[in-house]
Design an enzyme around this catalytic site. Structure first.
Site, PDB file in Angstrom:
ATOM      1  N   GLY A 174       0.833  -1.205   0.000  1.00 23.58           N
ATOM      2  CA  GLY A 174       0.000   0.000   0.000  1.00 23.58           C
ATOM      3  C   GLY A 174       0.863   1.249   0.000  1.00 23.58           C
ATOM      4  N   GLY A 215       6.324  -2.908   2.871  1.00 25.93           N
ATOM      5  CA  GLY A 215       5.976  -3.441   4.186  1.00 25.93           C
ATOM      6  C   GLY A 215       6.409  -4.889   4.351  1.00 25.93           C
ATOM      7  CB  THR A 247       3.526  -0.091   7.113  1.00 28.63           C
ATOM      8  OG1 THR A 247       2.189  -0.122   7.636  1.00 28.63           O
ATOM      9  CG2 THR A 247       4.482  -0.459   8.224  1.00 28.63           C
ATOM     10  CG  ASP A 267      -0.880  -0.600   9.025  1.00 30.88           C
ATOM     11  OD1 ASP A 267      -1.632   0.379   8.882  1.00 30.88           O
ATOM     12  OD2 ASP A 267      -0.932  -1.615   8.308  1.00 30.88           O
ATOM     13  CD  GLN A 310      -6.829   6.317   8.914  1.00 27.97           C
ATOM     14  OE1 GLN A 310      -6.368   5.864   9.934  1.00 27.97           O
ATOM     15  NE2 GLN A 310      -7.829   5.722   8.267  1.00 27.97           N
ATOM     16  NE  ARG A 311      -2.672   3.472   1.814  1.00 29.07           N
ATOM     17  CZ  ARG A 311      -3.164   2.330   1.332  1.00 29.07           C
ATOM     18  NH1 ARG A 311      -3.491   1.367   2.170  1.00 29.07           N
ATOM     19  NH2 ARG A 311      -3.317   2.151   0.059  1.00 29.07           N
TER      20      ARG A 311
HETATM   21  O1  F6P Z   1      -1.243  -1.553   5.643  1.00 24.58           O
HETATM   22  C1  F6P Z   1      -1.669  -0.273   5.373  1.00 24.58           C
HETATM   23  C2  F6P Z   1      -3.156  -0.232   5.255  1.00 24.58           C
HETATM   24  O2  F6P Z   1      -3.563   1.099   4.993  1.00 24.58           O
HETATM   25  C3  F6P Z   1      -3.928  -0.789   6.435  1.00 24.58           C
HETATM   26  O3  F6P Z   1      -3.976   0.077   7.515  1.00 24.58           O
HETATM   27  C4  F6P Z   1      -5.266  -1.092   5.805  1.00 24.58           C
HETATM   28  O4  F6P Z   1      -5.949  -2.127   6.475  1.00 24.58           O
HETATM   29  C5  F6P Z   1      -4.871  -1.555   4.430  1.00 24.58           C
HETATM   30  O5  F6P Z   1      -3.590  -1.011   4.158  1.00 24.58           O
HETATM   31  C6  F6P Z   1      -5.841  -1.121   3.354  1.00 24.58           C
HETATM   32  O6  F6P Z   1      -5.424  -1.699   2.174  1.00 24.58           O
HETATM   33  P1  F6P Z   1      -6.038  -1.320   0.760  1.00 24.58           P
HETATM   34  O7  F6P Z   1      -5.448   0.000   0.359  1.00 24.58           O
HETATM   35  O8  F6P Z   1      -5.595  -2.419  -0.113  1.00 24.58           O
HETATM   36  O9  F6P Z   1      -7.519  -1.225   0.916  1.00 24.58           O
END
Ligand code: F6P
Length: 360
Positions: free
Chosen positions: A7, A113, A136, A138, A286-287
């Site tokens: 991610g 990650g 990450t 997380d 959040q990302r």
């Molecule tokens: O590992 C990072 C993360 O943002 C987690 O917190 C979350 O569960 C997951 O990736 C979400 O993944 P995706 O972007 O594939 O929905």
């Protein structure tokens, strides 16, 4: 060659910039980027881009990754569609290593990650000169004090709590904020403390809905007039399971977590909470966006050090932050254990000292 896997995460571009800038100080190394993790090598025609100092100018402030990324497939499990429409995965790692040699790639820096670093380890064991860089939001990788992206995510969640407080207080409501983190409660715990939440539910401490209700009633009995609950997406009730769905995306290995906030709201109503309850899922906000300064610094340090590991021939290592140093950890060790919140640890202790309830 540098690439980003898994991610996306604020700070990836700052790592790429660090790698390229450090390499440009040598006469021996030129950097190329592989598009979308290792997929750029595996595809025909290959998708590999040149990266020079000009291309990485100012990248430290840019979120996402200029190289693209994926958390599906990979050289050891490449998805292939069968004539009947079903999918199987095939190991293309040997073919990819041959291709890398043919292209003239002498070393790889894999920013990713735990899943990506397992791929790094597998390729290192097959002879590839590879260095890992942990990432990450997380913060669930052990053997590094922090991963970049985490502080940015915590800041975004904290800002969200600050905003929810004013609307919760105006309406005397219970507000539930669902945050990311997978199996780790770090984002929830840090933002609950920073934002002054009343209840924090994390995967490491299964919650009893009656205890959560008690805390809510306590808040209202003391005339606080509202209640803020931060719930990690991987939180679960005592004896229960996580809330999520099995992904139908090809090659996606995880359960897609999400929905615990809504479930919690329903469970609290069923448990007799009469106040208004609203929930907010922050999700991928959040990302996104620019990394905070801490993450830019850490990511830049990781980039520069990873390149220096390459220059020094220190392969099979993952760079890691051990305050105050950036060190190298053998990849085999780096992927062995997860970094989870210790329910008896310092931060939970601090949170409880502030009156934050965990539903235990
Ligand atoms: O590992 C990072 C993360 O943002 C987690 O917190 C979350 O569960 C997951 O990736 C979400 O993944 P995706 O972007 O594939 O929905």
């Amino acid at each position: 060659m540098v690439l980003t896997g898994g991610g996306d995460c604020p700070g990836l571009n700052a790592v790429i910039r660090g790698v390229v800038k450090r390499a440009s100080q040598t006469s021996d190394w030129e950097v190329v980027g592989c598009v979308e993790s290792f997929n750029g090598v595996l595809r025909e025609p290959t998708e590999i881009v040149e990266l020079d100092e000009k291309r990485v100018d100012g990248l430290q402030i840019q979120g996402g990754t200029i190289l693209g990324t994926t958390n599906k497939g990979g050289p050891f499990a490449w998805p292939v569609r069968q004539p009947d429409g079903t999918w199987i995965t095939v190991d293309r790692s040997d073919e990819m290593l041959r291709k890398l040699r043919y292209i003239g790639v002498d070393a790889v820096i894999n920013i990713g990650g735990d899943g990506s670093q397992r791929i790094s380890l597998g390729l290192f064991e097959k002879g590839l000169n590879i260095v890992g860089v942990p990432k990450t939001i997380d913060n669930d990788l052990s053997l590094t004090d922090y991963t970049f992206g985490f502080q940015t995510a915590v800041q975004i969640c904290t800002d969200a709590i600050d905003k929810l407080v004013t609307t919760a207080a105006s309406h005397n409501r219970v507000f539930i904020l669902e945050v990311m983190g997978r199996d780790a409660g770090w984002i929830a715990l840090h933002s609950a403390i920073a934002g002054g939440a009343d209840i924090c539910l994390i995967p490491e401490i299964p919650y009893d809905i009656r205890r959560v209700r008690e805390k809510i009633e306590q808040r209202y009995n003391k005339r606080h007039g509202y209640c803020i609950i931060v719930v990690a997406e991987g939180a679960k009730p005592c004896g229960g399971d996580v809330t999520g769905t099995v992904s139908d995306e090809v090659g996606y290995r995880h359960i897609k977590l999400g929905g615990v906030g809504e479930q919690l709201a329903a469970d609290l109503k069923a448990a007799g909470v009469e106040h208004d309850i609203r929930y907010t899922i922050l999700g991928h906000l959040q990302r996104g966006g620019t990394p905070v300064a801490f993450d830019r610094v850490l990511a830049s340090e990781f980039g520069v050090r990873a390149m220096e590991f390459v220059i020094d021939g220190r392969f099979g290592q993952m760079v890691a932050y051990h305050h105050p140093d950036i060190v190298g950890i053998p990849l085999a060790e780096a992927v062995r254990t997860q970094n989870l919140v210790n329910p008896a640890g310092r931060l939970v202790h601090t949170a409880k000292g502030l009156g934050i309830a965990f539903g235990d």
